[in-house]
Design an enzyme around this catalytic site. Structure first.
Site, short mmCIF file in Angstrom:
data_model
loop_
_atom_site.label_atom_id
_atom_site.label_comp_id
_atom_site.label_asym_id
_atom_site.label_seq_id
_atom_site.Cartn_x
_atom_site.Cartn_y
_atom_site.Cartn_z
N ASP A 1 0.85 -1.19 0.00
CA ASP A 1 0.00 0.00 0.00
C ASP A 1 0.89 1.24 0.00
O ASP A 1 1.98 1.24 0.58
CB ASP A 1 -0.91 0.01 1.22
CG ASP A 1 -1.98 -1.07 1.16
OD1 ASP A 1 -2.22 -1.60 0.07
OD2 ASP A 1 -2.58 -1.37 2.21
N ASP B 1 0.56 4.04 1.48
CA ASP B 1 0.59 4.85 2.71
C ASP B 1 1.38 4.19 3.83
O ASP B 1 1.32 4.63 4.98
CB ASP B 1 -0.83 5.16 3.19
CG ASP B 1 -1.67 3.91 3.39
OD1 ASP B 1 -1.15 2.79 3.22
OD2 ASP B 1 -2.87 4.06 3.71
N TRP C 1 -13.43 -1.89 -0.07
CA TRP C 1 -12.42 -2.11 0.97
C TRP C 1 -12.65 -3.42 1.72
O TRP C 1 -13.75 -3.75 2.12
CB TRP C 1 -12.47 -0.95 1.96
CG TRP C 1 -11.46 -1.07 3.07
CD1 TRP C 1 -10.17 -0.66 3.05
CD2 TRP C 1 -11.67 -1.69 4.34
NE1 TRP C 1 -9.55 -0.97 4.23
CE2 TRP C 1 -10.46 -1.61 5.04
CE3 TRP C 1 -12.76 -2.30 4.95
CZ2 TRP C 1 -10.30 -2.10 6.34
CZ3 TRP C 1 -12.62 -2.80 6.23
CH2 TRP C 1 -11.40 -2.70 6.91
N GLU D 1 -9.89 -9.00 0.73
CA GLU D 1 -8.98 -9.67 -0.22
C GLU D 1 -7.74 -10.23 0.48
O GLU D 1 -7.23 -11.28 0.10
CB GLU D 1 -8.59 -8.71 -1.36
CG GLU D 1 -7.53 -7.67 -1.05
CD GLU D 1 -8.06 -6.49 -0.26
OE1 GLU D 1 -7.23 -5.64 0.15
OE2 GLU D 1 -9.28 -6.40 -0.05
N ASP D 2 -7.26 -9.54 1.52
CA ASP D 2 -6.07 -10.03 2.22
C ASP D 2 -6.36 -11.36 2.92
O ASP D 2 -5.50 -12.25 2.95
CB ASP D 2 -5.60 -9.00 3.25
CG ASP D 2 -5.16 -7.70 2.60
OD1 ASP D 2 -4.55 -7.77 1.52
OD2 ASP D 2 -5.45 -6.63 3.15
N MET E 1 2.02 4.65 9.17
CA MET E 1 1.00 4.89 8.15
C MET E 1 0.75 6.39 8.00
O MET E 1 0.65 7.11 8.99
CB MET E 1 -0.30 4.17 8.50
CG MET E 1 -1.45 4.48 7.55
SD MET E 1 -2.99 3.60 7.96
CE MET E 1 -2.63 1.99 7.27
N HIS F 1 -5.02 9.45 6.62
CA HIS F 1 -5.86 9.96 5.54
C HIS F 1 -7.29 9.53 5.77
O HIS F 1 -7.57 8.59 6.54
CB HIS F 1 -5.36 9.42 4.19
CG HIS F 1 -5.38 7.92 4.09
ND1 HIS F 1 -6.47 7.22 3.64
CD2 HIS F 1 -4.45 6.99 4.43
CE1 HIS F 1 -6.21 5.92 3.68
NE2 HIS F 1 -4.98 5.75 4.15
N ARG G 1 -10.88 7.88 4.36
CA ARG G 1 -11.16 6.78 3.43
C ARG G 1 -11.47 7.34 2.05
O ARG G 1 -12.17 8.34 1.89
CB ARG G 1 -12.34 5.94 3.93
CG ARG G 1 -12.55 4.69 3.08
CD ARG G 1 -13.70 3.84 3.59
NE ARG G 1 -13.48 3.39 4.95
CZ ARG G 1 -12.69 2.37 5.29
NH1 ARG G 1 -12.04 1.73 4.34
NH2 ARG G 1 -12.56 2.01 6.54
#
Length: 370
Positions: free
Chosen positions: A214, A216, A276, A279-280, A306, A309, A311
């Site tokens: 990712d 971030d 969101w 998937e992981d 991180m 931010h 969403r």
């Protein structure tokens, strides 16, 4: 007679004192040269570790600095001409070390102003397309780093600012690919990573390791080596977001890595997780169902910062994710790299990365309730 004895005694005392002085002098000289040699050795290692600071464009901004790379013009192999028809070749380069020296904890902050121009000045050795290979050793793997992306330009500047120097210090031969989802339909992280896998191999078929990150997340310790292992690797085991703890044992999010063989063994990542989440966990299930285990670094090394931010729009939580996770065993053979469909919109080589913009479609309509 007595005077003669006194004279002899004084002479012996003087000789003894002289010998003691000579012995003392020798000991002082030995200690001096020993300390001098140690200091010389220390400063020579110190200068090697920090020699990049003397080079133009060395990354001197860096709260994350531990050691800088030397320029290719200084370390690249060369040949010396000794005649019109002969050359003397340098010795072949050694393999890159398993754990390069000078790695350790980093200070990561996101408050300093950042620009792409600054990052480019800091990394003059990075080639067009975001590619680099160490000039002083033979790398153990060829690593493609894939980032799913949309509207995160601010985060990308910081990620590149930190990761390029980290990867060079780790002696990684790598290329960075930003997989940019075209349009404003629902985001699909895993499908973008499947696209990145194929496009990276089309760009360079010698890649044998793939890191999925990712944009971030920045590692706080460069001993967290970005390479592939005997088992699939989960790097981001201790994020500040979760209080530097693994949220649950099956967590595989943030930053992970698989070899080419491991990735193909699990049929890549699922394409059907729109929005969101989920998937992981599906990927973790695929790994387990194919007889592999997830490896992780020590939590003290696998720490990540991180960039805060809100969403993203069109990346709302996927309400179907829990049902899909339960059916991984059924879906993983038909849903994955073998069933991937997309349209390449643009592929461009930027100074610090390769941009891959793709259209990946939109989620199917949800079945009506009841």
């Amino acid at each position: 007679m007595s005077r003669l004895l006194v004279g002899v005694t004084l002479e012996r005392i003087c000789k003894a004192v002289l010998l003691l002085c000579l012995l003392h002098f020798l000991i002082i000289m030995i200690l001096y040269f020993d300390v001098y040699a140690q200091r010389l050795d220390f400063f020579s290692r110190f200068n090697v570790r920090n020699s990049s600071r003397a080079l133009p464009y060395a990354n001197a901004s860096r709260p994350n600095s531990t050691a800088g790379p030397l320029g290719p013009e200084l370390l690249a192999p060369s040949t010396k001409s000794v005649g019109s028809n002969s050359t003397i070749a340098e010795k072949p380069l050694p393999p890159c070390p398993e754990m390069p020296p000078g790695l350790g904890r980093l200070l990561i902050e996101f408050s300093s102003p950042m620009s792409m121009e600054r990052v480019q000045r800091e990394n003059p050795d990075v080639q067009e397309g975001g590619k680099y290979s160490p000039p002083d050793c033979v790398p153990r793997q060829k690593v493609a780093i894939l980032i799913p992306f949309r509207h995160r330009e601010h985060h990308l500047k910081y990620w590149l600012h930190y990761l390029h120097p980290i990867l060079r210090r780790q002696k990684v031969s790598y290329g960075i690919y930003i997989i940019n989802q075209f349009g404003e339909d629902t985001f699909n992280r895993a499908k973008l990573l499947n696209v990145g896998f194929l496009e990276a191999l089309r760009d360079d078929e010698s890649y044998d390791c793939f890191i999925f990150s990712d944009v971030d997340l920045v590692p706080m310790d460069d001993r967290n080596l970005y390479r592939c292992y005997d088992q699939p690797r989960h790097f981001a085991v201790a994020m500040d977001k979760f209080g530097f703890r693994l949220p649950y044992s099956g967590y595989f999010g943030g930053v992970s890595g698989l070899s080419k063989t491991q990735f193909l063994k699990i049929n890549g990542f699922p394409n059907e997780y729109w929005g969101w989440g989920g998937e992981d966990d599906d990927i973790f299930n695929r790994i387990s169902l194919n007889g592999m285990k997830v490896s992780r670094p020590d939590a003290r090394i696998g720490r990540y910062r991180m960039i805060k931010h809100e969403r993203d729009r069109h990346n709302e939580p996927n309400p179907q994710r829990f049902t899909k996770i339960q059916n991984t065993k059924v879906t993983m053979k038909r849903d994955g790299i073998g069933s991937l469909q997309y349209r390449l919109v643009e592929l461009s080589r930027r100074p610090l990365y390769t941009n891959v913009t793709v259209e990946i479609g939109r989620p199917p309509p949800r079945p009506p309730r009841g």
